[in-house]
Motif scaffolding. Structure first.
Motif, PDB file in Angstrom:
ATOM      1  N   GLU A  78       0.816  -1.220   0.000  1.00 24.59           N
ATOM      2  CA  GLU A  78       0.000   0.000   0.000  1.00 24.59           C
ATOM      3  C   GLU A  78       0.849   1.268   0.000  1.00 24.59           C
ATOM      4  N   ILE A  79       2.137   1.146   0.286  1.00 21.77           N
ATOM      5  CA  ILE A  79       3.016   2.308   0.386  1.00 21.77           C
ATOM      6  C   ILE A  79       3.474   2.731  -0.999  1.00 21.77           C
ATOM      7  N   LYS A  80       3.300   4.006  -1.305  1.00 25.49           N
ATOM      8  CA  LYS A  80       3.722   4.529  -2.608  1.00 25.49           C
ATOM      9  C   LYS A  80       5.216   4.289  -2.793  1.00 25.49           C
ATOM     10  N   GLY A  81       5.569   3.725  -3.937  1.00 24.94           N
ATOM     11  CA  GLY A  81       6.965   3.462  -4.249  1.00 24.94           C
ATOM     12  C   GLY A  81       7.466   2.118  -3.784  1.00 24.94           C
ATOM     13  N   LEU A  82       6.620   1.350  -3.127  1.00 21.90           N
ATOM     14  CA  LEU A  82       7.036   0.040  -2.606  1.00 21.90           C
ATOM     15  C   LEU A  82       6.185  -1.045  -3.253  1.00 21.90           C
ATOM     16  N   LYS A  83       6.562  -1.387  -4.454  1.00 23.58           N
ATOM     17  CA  LYS A  83       5.824  -2.400  -5.212  1.00 23.58           C
ATOM     18  C   LYS A  83       6.767  -3.522  -5.620  1.00 23.58           C
ATOM     19  N   GLY A  84       6.229  -4.594  -6.111  1.00 25.61           N
ATOM     20  CA  GLY A  84       6.981  -5.681  -6.717  1.00 25.61           C
ATOM     21  C   GLY A  84       8.277  -6.062  -6.049  1.00 25.61           C
ATOM     22  N   ALA A  85       9.377  -5.817  -6.758  1.00 25.78           N
ATOM     23  CA  ALA A  85      10.693  -6.266  -6.310  1.00 25.78           C
ATOM     24  C   ALA A  85      11.081  -5.668  -4.963  1.00 25.78           C
ATOM     25  N   LYS A  86      10.790  -4.393  -4.737  1.00 28.74           N
ATOM     26  CA  LYS A  86      11.163  -3.756  -3.467  1.00 28.74           C
ATOM     27  C   LYS A  86      10.440  -4.417  -2.295  1.00 28.74           C
ATOM     28  N   ALA A  87       9.157  -4.645  -2.459  1.00 25.05           N
ATOM     29  CA  ALA A  87       8.391  -5.304  -1.398  1.00 25.05           C
ATOM     30  C   ALA A  87       8.908  -6.719  -1.175  1.00 25.05           C
ATOM     31  N   ALA A  88       9.209  -7.423  -2.251  1.00 25.27           N
ATOM     32  CA  ALA A  88       9.724  -8.790  -2.136  1.00 25.27           C
ATOM     33  C   ALA A  88      11.066  -8.808  -1.411  1.00 25.27           C
ATOM     34  N   GLN A  89      11.933  -7.853  -1.706  1.00 24.15           N
ATOM     35  CA  GLN A  89      13.232  -7.772  -1.034  1.00 24.15           C
ATOM     36  C   GLN A  89      13.047  -7.556   0.469  1.00 24.15           C
ATOM     37  N   LEU A  90      12.155  -6.662   0.842  1.00 25.82           N
ATOM     38  CA  LEU A  90      11.903  -6.421   2.262  1.00 25.82           C
ATOM     39  C   LEU A  90      11.324  -7.653   2.941  1.00 25.82           C
ATOM     40  N   VAL A  91      10.350  -8.272   2.315  1.00 29.64           N
ATOM     41  CA  VAL A  91       9.710  -9.456   2.900  1.00 29.64           C
ATOM     42  C   VAL A  91      10.732 -10.577   3.060  1.00 29.64           C
ATOM     43  N   ALA A  92      11.586 -10.773   2.056  1.00 29.84           N
ATOM     44  CA  ALA A  92      12.608 -11.823   2.146  1.00 29.84           C
ATOM     45  C   ALA A  92      13.582 -11.531   3.282  1.00 29.84           C
ATOM     46  N   ALA A  93      14.028 -10.290   3.410  1.00 34.53           N
ATOM     47  CA  ALA A  93      14.952  -9.931   4.488  1.00 34.53           C
ATOM     48  C   ALA A  93      14.297 -10.133   5.855  1.00 34.53           C
ATOM     49  N   MET A  94      13.023  -9.766   5.964  1.00 33.65           N
ATOM     50  CA  MET A  94      12.314  -9.939   7.234  1.00 33.65           C
ATOM     51  C   MET A  94      12.145 -11.417   7.568  1.00 33.65           C
ATOM     52  N   GLU A  95      11.896 -12.248   6.561  1.00 36.34           N
ATOM     53  CA  GLU A  95      11.766 -13.691   6.802  1.00 36.34           C
ATOM     54  C   GLU A  95      13.104 -14.298   7.220  1.00 36.34           C
ATOM     55  N   ILE A  96      14.181 -13.849   6.605  1.00 36.46           N
ATOM     56  CA  ILE A  96      15.521 -14.313   7.029  1.00 36.46           C
ATOM     57  C   ILE A  96      15.738 -13.953   8.483  1.00 36.46           C
ATOM     58  N   ALA A  97      15.408 -12.722   8.866  1.00 33.43           N
ATOM     59  CA  ALA A  97      15.575 -12.290  10.265  1.00 33.43           C
ATOM     60  C   ALA A  97      14.736 -13.150  11.202  1.00 33.43           C
ATOM     61  N   ARG A  98      13.507 -13.462  10.808  1.00 32.00           N
ATOM     62  CA  ARG A  98      12.638 -14.321  11.635  1.00 32.00           C
ATOM     63  C   ARG A  98      13.269 -15.701  11.820  1.00 32.00           C
ATOM     64  N   ARG A  99      13.784 -16.265  10.737  1.00 30.60           N
ATOM     65  CA  ARG A  99      14.347 -17.605  10.811  1.00 30.60           C
ATOM     66  C   ARG A  99      15.621 -17.633  11.641  1.00 30.60           C
ATOM     67  N   VAL A 100      16.414 -16.589  11.575  1.00 34.29           N
ATOM     68  CA  VAL A 100      17.640 -16.518  12.374  1.00 34.29           C
ATOM     69  C   VAL A 100      17.298 -16.354  13.851  1.00 34.29           C
ATOM     70  N   ALA A 101      16.260 -15.555  14.122  1.00 37.39           N
ATOM     71  CA  ALA A 101      15.855 -15.326  15.513  1.00 37.39           C
ATOM     72  C   ALA A 101      15.299 -16.594  16.104  1.00 37.39           C
TER      73      ALA A 101
END
Length: 101
Positions: A78-101
């Motif tokens: 929903e955030i302007k400028g955060l579509k497709g690849a950018k959102a996917a990059q953030l989600v992937a990084a957040m999932e990596i952080a979750r798995r490491v934690a």
């Protein structure tokens, strides 16, 4: 030179010592703000908005990194400028952080 070419080219036009990636490499990740860390993940902003400013907007929207990590993907999109690849990059990084934690 066209009018668009004379406008700021974003972070690349900043002095090197102020650029988030260069600061991370020279001073370590702890030297960066939360917005700068997010900016590195999303890589680029959008016309008139740098990646760092977009990082600030994302964090303002959610209130904190923790809230951003816990937000559903649709809220990120929903955030302007955060579509497709950018959102996917953030989600992937957040999932990596979750798995490491």
């Amino acid at each position: 030179m066209s009018t668009g070419a004379t406008k700021s080219r974003g972070i690349v036009s900043w002095p090197e010592e102020e650029r988030p990636r260069e600061r991370l490499l020279s001073h370590g990740p702890q030297a960066l703000t939360d917005a700068e860390l997010v900016a590195i993940l999303i890589r680029v902003g959008f016309q008139g908005t740098s990646a760092v400013e977009l990082g600030r907007q994302i964090l303002r929207r959610f209130g904190s990194l923790r809230a951003m990590v816990e937000a559903p993907v649709l809220a990120l999109l929903e955030i302007k400028g955060l579509k497709g690849a950018k959102a996917a990059q953030l989600v992937a990084a957040m999932e990596i952080a979750r798995r490491v934690a």
